[in-house]
Write a protein that holds these residues in place. Sequence first.
Motif, PDB file in Angstrom:
ATOM      1  N   PHE A 120      -6.209   2.444   9.203  1.00  0.00           N
ATOM      2  CA  PHE A 120      -4.932   2.012   9.440  1.00  0.00           C
ATOM      3  C   PHE A 120      -4.437   1.862   7.677  1.00  0.00           C
ATOM      4  O   PHE A 120      -3.392   2.478   7.334  1.00  0.00           O
ATOM      5  CB  PHE A 120      -5.064   0.654  10.070  1.00  0.00           C
ATOM      6  CG  PHE A 120      -3.652   0.122  10.050  1.00  0.00           C
ATOM      7  CD1 PHE A 120      -2.964   0.486  10.874  1.00  0.00           C
ATOM      8  CD2 PHE A 120      -3.332  -0.767   9.273  1.00  0.00           C
ATOM      9  CE1 PHE A 120      -1.427   0.174  11.091  1.00  0.00           C
ATOM     10  CE2 PHE A 120      -2.138  -1.323   9.172  1.00  0.00           C
ATOM     11  CZ  PHE A 120      -1.016  -1.085  10.065  1.00  0.00           C
ATOM     12  N   ILE A 121      -5.398   1.287   6.988  1.00  0.00           N
ATOM     13  CA  ILE A 121      -4.904   1.054   5.682  1.00  0.00           C
ATOM     14  C   ILE A 121      -4.929   2.229   4.962  1.00  0.00           C
ATOM     15  O   ILE A 121      -3.769   2.467   4.238  1.00  0.00           O
ATOM     16  CB  ILE A 121      -6.483   0.316   5.071  1.00  0.00           C
ATOM     17  CG1 ILE A 121      -6.244  -1.159   5.531  1.00  0.00           C
ATOM     18  CG2 ILE A 121      -6.248   0.148   3.501  1.00  0.00           C
ATOM     19  CD1 ILE A 121      -7.516  -1.748   5.207  1.00  0.00           C
ATOM     20  N   THR A 122      -5.784   3.443   4.985  1.00  0.00           N
ATOM     21  CA  THR A 122      -5.626   4.768   4.408  1.00  0.00           C
ATOM     22  C   THR A 122      -4.397   5.402   4.933  1.00  0.00           C
ATOM     23  O   THR A 122      -3.537   6.020   4.106  1.00  0.00           O
ATOM     24  CB  THR A 122      -6.888   5.493   4.747  1.00  0.00           C
ATOM     25  OG1 THR A 122      -7.940   4.908   4.125  1.00  0.00           O
ATOM     26  CG2 THR A 122      -6.645   7.091   4.208  1.00  0.00           C
ATOM     27  N   ALA A 123      -3.806   5.185   6.160  1.00  0.00           N
ATOM     28  CA  ALA A 123      -2.756   5.707   6.666  1.00  0.00           C
ATOM     29  C   ALA A 123      -1.574   5.171   5.936  1.00  0.00           C
ATOM     30  O   ALA A 123      -0.378   5.789   5.905  1.00  0.00           O
ATOM     31  CB  ALA A 123      -2.517   5.432   8.183  1.00  0.00           C
ATOM     32  N   VAL A 124      -1.570   3.819   5.629  1.00  0.00           N
ATOM     33  CA  VAL A 124      -0.361   3.167   5.178  1.00  0.00           C
ATOM     34  C   VAL A 124      -0.201   3.494   3.369  1.00  0.00           C
ATOM     35  O   VAL A 124       0.659   3.901   3.092  1.00  0.00           O
ATOM     36  CB  VAL A 124      -0.435   1.596   5.056  1.00  0.00           C
ATOM     37  CG1 VAL A 124       0.632   0.947   4.303  1.00  0.00           C
ATOM     38  CG2 VAL A 124      -0.561   1.161   6.489  1.00  0.00           C
TER      39      VAL A 124
ATOM     40  N   ALA B 157      -0.191   5.581  13.972  1.00  0.00           N
ATOM     41  CA  ALA B 157       1.064   6.299  14.400  1.00  0.00           C
ATOM     42  C   ALA B 157       2.285   5.260  14.618  1.00  0.00           C
ATOM     43  O   ALA B 157       3.344   6.176  14.281  1.00  0.00           O
ATOM     44  CB  ALA B 157       0.849   6.869  15.804  1.00  0.00           C
ATOM     45  N   GLY B 158       1.847   4.270  14.947  1.00  0.00           N
ATOM     46  CA  GLY B 158       3.007   3.440  15.039  1.00  0.00           C
ATOM     47  C   GLY B 158       3.794   3.099  13.624  1.00  0.00           C
ATOM     48  O   GLY B 158       4.896   2.792  13.532  1.00  0.00           O
ATOM     49  N   PHE B 159       2.974   2.751  12.858  1.00  0.00           N
ATOM     50  CA  PHE B 159       3.413   2.485  11.315  1.00  0.00           C
ATOM     51  C   PHE B 159       4.397   3.858  11.081  1.00  0.00           C
ATOM     52  O   PHE B 159       5.615   3.674  10.695  1.00  0.00           O
ATOM     53  CB  PHE B 159       2.413   2.588  10.161  1.00  0.00           C
ATOM     54  CG  PHE B 159       2.599   2.303   8.792  1.00  0.00           C
ATOM     55  CD1 PHE B 159       3.505   1.136   8.581  1.00  0.00           C
ATOM     56  CD2 PHE B 159       2.625   3.365   8.148  1.00  0.00           C
ATOM     57  CE1 PHE B 159       3.663   0.965   7.300  1.00  0.00           C
ATOM     58  CE2 PHE B 159       3.067   3.269   6.737  1.00  0.00           C
ATOM     59  CZ  PHE B 159       3.551   2.221   6.317  1.00  0.00           C
ATOM     60  N   GLY B 160       4.062   4.973  11.214  1.00  0.00           N
ATOM     61  CA  GLY B 160       4.933   6.088  10.815  1.00  0.00           C
ATOM     62  C   GLY B 160       6.082   6.028  11.652  1.00  0.00           C
ATOM     63  O   GLY B 160       7.234   6.404  11.141  1.00  0.00           O
TER      64      GLY B 160
END
Length: 146
Positions: free
Chosen positions: A101-105, A16-19
């Motif tokens: 996390f990797i997939t979200a990126v 969520a923080g990445f987004g």
Amino acid sequence: MMPAADADRLTPMDEAGFGKVLQANRGKVVLVNFWATWCEPCRQEMPHLVALEKKWRERGFVLVTVSADEPEEEPDARAFLRSHAVPLPAYIKNASSDEAFITAVDEGWSGALPALFLYGRDGRKAASFIGETELADIETALRKLL
């Protein structure tokens, strides 16, 4: 942005923080750099990425660094960032699931380092650079977006 010398700690980042970081920088060209202190190619490219950030900052370019170091390695990551005057904020991956996390990126990313993801002003990913990459290739892709 403050120089990394003022960093007391790295900001934890999950999916969520990445987004949220991407959303907060919408309207700018963003290069997200995933790196780690144990990754020699990551260490070698960091000064070049900082130089790119200084060169293109006035045109709306932002460098976002995300350390893949383990929590106990954070002091080493902070020291490395300070020694290279990496702009803040700087982040450290703090996800409950590395895979999520990797997939979200990026669904096509294996998690290999170094990994750079370039986003246009519209917030959409424009390019990915996985593994050792020529700085000229990164700058060419960056120039197209500025």
